[in-house]
Design a protein around this motif. Sequence first.
Motif, PDB file in Angstrom:
ATOM      1  N   LEU A 195      17.332  56.989 -36.728  1.00  0.00           N
ATOM      2  CA  LEU A 195      18.663  57.049 -36.145  1.00  0.00           C
ATOM      3  C   LEU A 195      19.686  57.095 -37.265  1.00  0.00           C
ATOM      4  O   LEU A 195      19.721  56.188 -38.110  1.00  0.00           O
ATOM      5  CB  LEU A 195      18.932  55.840 -35.246  1.00  0.00           C
ATOM      6  N   ASP A 196      20.463  58.151 -37.288  1.00  0.00           N
ATOM      7  CA  ASP A 196      21.544  58.296 -38.251  1.00  0.00           C
ATOM      8  C   ASP A 196      22.874  58.263 -37.523  1.00  0.00           C
ATOM      9  O   ASP A 196      22.939  58.387 -36.293  1.00  0.00           O
ATOM     10  CB  ASP A 196      21.420  59.628 -39.009  1.00  0.00           C
ATOM     11  N   GLY A 197      23.942  58.146 -38.292  1.00  0.00           N
ATOM     12  CA  GLY A 197      25.268  58.192 -37.704  1.00  0.00           C
ATOM     13  C   GLY A 197      26.244  57.350 -38.496  1.00  0.00           C
ATOM     14  O   GLY A 197      25.851  56.556 -39.359  1.00  0.00           O
ATOM     15  N   PRO A 198      27.531  57.512 -38.226  1.00  0.00           N
ATOM     16  CA  PRO A 198      28.555  56.766 -38.957  1.00  0.00           C
ATOM     17  C   PRO A 198      28.568  55.294 -38.590  1.00  0.00           C
ATOM     18  O   PRO A 198      27.903  54.857 -37.654  1.00  0.00           O
ATOM     19  CB  PRO A 198      29.854  57.461 -38.532  1.00  0.00           C
ATOM     20  N   ALA A 199      29.357  54.541 -39.337  1.00  0.00           N
ATOM     21  CA  ALA A 199      29.464  53.096 -39.104  1.00  0.00           C
ATOM     22  C   ALA A 199      30.016  52.812 -37.715  1.00  0.00           C
ATOM     23  O   ALA A 199      30.896  53.510 -37.216  1.00  0.00           O
ATOM     24  CB  ALA A 199      30.385  52.475 -40.158  1.00  0.00           C
ATOM     25  N   GLY A 200      29.467  51.776 -37.077  1.00  0.00           N
ATOM     26  CA  GLY A 200      30.020  51.314 -35.816  1.00  0.00           C
ATOM     27  C   GLY A 200      29.483  51.987 -34.572  1.00  0.00           C
ATOM     28  O   GLY A 200      30.021  51.792 -33.480  1.00  0.00           O
ATOM     29  N   THR A 201      28.411  52.759 -34.695  1.00  0.00           N
ATOM     30  CA  THR A 201      27.853  53.430 -33.518  1.00  0.00           C
ATOM     31  C   THR A 201      26.758  52.607 -32.851  1.00  0.00           C
ATOM     32  O   THR A 201      26.197  53.030 -31.845  1.00  0.00           O
ATOM     33  CB  THR A 201      27.290  54.817 -33.887  1.00  0.00           C
ATOM     34  N   GLY A 202      26.440  51.455 -33.421  1.00  0.00           N
ATOM     35  CA  GLY A 202      25.431  50.589 -32.823  1.00  0.00           C
ATOM     36  C   GLY A 202      24.020  50.879 -33.273  1.00  0.00           C
ATOM     37  O   GLY A 202      23.055  50.472 -32.601  1.00  0.00           O
ATOM     38  N   LYS A 203      23.862  51.558 -34.400  1.00  0.00           N
ATOM     39  CA  LYS A 203      22.525  51.960 -34.858  1.00  0.00           C
ATOM     40  C   LYS A 203      21.590  50.775 -35.048  1.00  0.00           C
ATOM     41  O   LYS A 203      20.433  50.832 -34.639  1.00  0.00           O
ATOM     42  CB  LYS A 203      22.630  52.742 -36.180  1.00  0.00           C
ATOM     43  N   SER A 204      22.081  49.725 -35.689  1.00  0.00           N
ATOM     44  CA  SER A 204      21.199  48.592 -36.002  1.00  0.00           C
ATOM     45  C   SER A 204      20.687  47.911 -34.737  1.00  0.00           C
ATOM     46  O   SER A 204      19.483  47.676 -34.592  1.00  0.00           O
ATOM     47  CB  SER A 204      21.940  47.572 -36.879  1.00  0.00           C
ATOM     48  N   THR A 205      21.593  47.604 -33.806  1.00  0.00           N
ATOM     49  CA  THR A 205      21.197  46.932 -32.568  1.00  0.00           C
ATOM     50  C   THR A 205      20.216  47.781 -31.769  1.00  0.00           C
ATOM     51  O   THR A 205      19.175  47.293 -31.299  1.00  0.00           O
ATOM     52  CB  THR A 205      22.439  46.638 -31.708  1.00  0.00           C
ATOM     53  N   VAL A 206      20.543  49.054 -31.631  1.00  0.00           N
ATOM     54  CA  VAL A 206      19.715  49.961 -30.839  1.00  0.00           C
ATOM     55  C   VAL A 206      18.356  50.181 -31.512  1.00  0.00           C
ATOM     56  O   VAL A 206      17.304  50.105 -30.864  1.00  0.00           O
ATOM     57  CB  VAL A 206      20.442  51.303 -30.635  1.00  0.00           C
ATOM     58  N   SER A 207      18.349  50.435 -32.805  1.00  0.00           N
ATOM     59  CA  SER A 207      17.102  50.696 -33.533  1.00  0.00           C
ATOM     60  C   SER A 207      16.163  49.503 -33.475  1.00  0.00           C
ATOM     61  O   SER A 207      14.955  49.648 -33.261  1.00  0.00           O
ATOM     62  CB  SER A 207      17.396  51.040 -34.993  1.00  0.00           C
ATOM     63  N   ARG A 208      16.730  48.326 -33.660  1.00  0.00           N
ATOM     64  CA  ARG A 208      15.900  47.114 -33.654  1.00  0.00           C
ATOM     65  C   ARG A 208      15.260  46.896 -32.293  1.00  0.00           C
ATOM     66  O   ARG A 208      14.074  46.550 -32.200  1.00  0.00           O
ATOM     67  CB  ARG A 208      16.760  45.914 -34.048  1.00  0.00           C
ATOM     68  N   GLU A 209      16.022  47.102 -31.222  1.00  0.00           N
ATOM     69  CA  GLU A 209      15.479  46.892 -29.885  1.00  0.00           C
ATOM     70  C   GLU A 209      14.419  47.932 -29.550  1.00  0.00           C
ATOM     71  O   GLU A 209      13.393  47.621 -28.933  1.00  0.00           O
ATOM     72  CB  GLU A 209      16.601  46.915 -28.852  1.00  0.00           C
ATOM     73  N   ILE A 210      14.637  49.176 -29.965  1.00  0.00           N
ATOM     74  CA  ILE A 210      13.637  50.220 -29.724  1.00  0.00           C
ATOM     75  C   ILE A 210      12.351  49.891 -30.466  1.00  0.00           C
ATOM     76  O   ILE A 210      11.242  50.027 -29.922  1.00  0.00           O
ATOM     77  CB  ILE A 210      14.184  51.595 -30.137  1.00  0.00           C
ATOM     78  N   ALA A 211      12.482  49.455 -31.714  1.00  0.00           N
ATOM     79  CA  ALA A 211      11.295  49.067 -32.482  1.00  0.00           C
ATOM     80  C   ALA A 211      10.553  47.937 -31.789  1.00  0.00           C
ATOM     81  O   ALA A 211       9.313  47.945 -31.698  1.00  0.00           O
ATOM     82  CB  ALA A 211      11.711  48.654 -33.895  1.00  0.00           C
ATOM     83  N   HIS A 212      11.303  46.962 -31.283  1.00  0.00           N
ATOM     84  CA  HIS A 212      10.676  45.831 -30.575  1.00  0.00           C
ATOM     85  C   HIS A 212       9.903  46.314 -29.356  1.00  0.00           C
ATOM     86  O   HIS A 212       8.747  45.923 -29.138  1.00  0.00           O
ATOM     87  CB  HIS A 212      11.757  44.833 -30.153  1.00  0.00           C
ATOM     88  N   ARG A 213      10.510  47.182 -28.566  1.00  0.00           N
ATOM     89  CA  ARG A 213       9.869  47.629 -27.332  1.00  0.00           C
ATOM     90  C   ARG A 213       8.660  48.514 -27.605  1.00  0.00           C
ATOM     91  O   ARG A 213       7.709  48.526 -26.812  1.00  0.00           O
ATOM     92  CB  ARG A 213      10.885  48.369 -26.466  1.00  0.00           C
ATOM     93  N   LEU A 214       8.686  49.238 -28.706  1.00  0.00           N
ATOM     94  CA  LEU A 214       7.570  50.125 -29.028  1.00  0.00           C
ATOM     95  C   LEU A 214       6.508  49.451 -29.889  1.00  0.00           C
ATOM     96  O   LEU A 214       5.460  50.034 -30.158  1.00  0.00           O
ATOM     97  CB  LEU A 214       8.087  51.369 -29.769  1.00  0.00           C
ATOM     98  N   GLY A 215       6.788  48.235 -30.336  1.00  0.00           N
ATOM     99  CA  GLY A 215       5.834  47.551 -31.203  1.00  0.00           C
ATOM    100  C   GLY A 215       5.767  48.153 -32.590  1.00  0.00           C
ATOM    101  O   GLY A 215       4.722  48.131 -33.248  1.00  0.00           O
ATOM    102  N   LEU A 216       6.906  48.695 -33.062  1.00  0.00           N
ATOM    103  CA  LEU A 216       6.968  49.328 -34.376  1.00  0.00           C
ATOM    104  C   LEU A 216       7.731  48.444 -35.357  1.00  0.00           C
ATOM    105  O   LEU A 216       8.411  47.489 -34.968  1.00  0.00           O
ATOM    106  CB  LEU A 216       7.661  50.690 -34.280  1.00  0.00           C
ATOM    107  N   SER A 217       7.627  48.769 -36.630  1.00  0.00           N
ATOM    108  CA  SER A 217       8.428  48.092 -37.643  1.00  0.00           C
ATOM    109  C   SER A 217       9.865  48.596 -37.555  1.00  0.00           C
ATOM    110  O   SER A 217      10.140  49.641 -36.959  1.00  0.00           O
ATOM    111  CB  SER A 217       7.849  48.356 -39.035  1.00  0.00           C
TER     112      SER A 217
END
Length: 235
Positions: free
Chosen positions: A15-37
């Motif tokens: 996930l790429d994009g400028p600051a403030g688009t929610g990348k960290s929150t979204v990426s972390r939750e997707i990783a959690h749900r998929l069982g990925l790092s």
Amino acid sequence: METADRSDAPVIVVLDGPAGTGKSTVSREIAHRLGLSFLDTGAMYRAMTYWLLQNGVDVDDAEAVANASTKPVILSGTDADGPTITVDGVDVSGPIRGPEVTAAVSAVSAVPEVRTRLVDLQRGSAAAAPRGIVAEGRDMGTVVFPGADLKVFLTASATTRAARRAAQLGVADPAGIAAILADIERRDAADSGRATSPLAMADDAIEVDTSEMDPEEVIGHIMGLVRDRARTVQA
């Protein structure tokens, strides 16, 4: 939250994009749900910046930054349920979010030697991930993982991103919000205009505008993209 079906095949989702688009929150939750790092590459650049500031390196002197960039030992923990970031063995997850680091990180990130070193570390994290990784940043799909299984580019208007950041920080006065907006616009210009690995959407990335979406809607949409890509690969 309901966990998605998990694949045994290693996968790289970026996930790429400028600051403030929610990348960290979204990426972390997707990783959690998929069982990925999970890899927050922005935290790595902030950790480098923090170390430079703590050690008296002029972050506006590209040569000094380049010469010092090999010295800190930066380790990014990739557990989505508890990601960590340490410098020389010290947890810096709190200090790297401070205003001094935020003001300086774009200048440090623009130094080619810094990017070369941290890209190597980022690729090493992916190689060590047993089931795959979800990585977020500015150049994941264009530079770090050009062969990623799925590339998503998150966008949102600068005013939307400023409002979100203000809410996170508890800032309500117009002057404070205006200052946050100005900082976001400054970072956008710096990230998009740097000569080395500028912020850009990969040709094969899928753009997702989050301006009118809450985090759960963004997560659900991207999880759908992951499932669609998995079905395409298996077909």
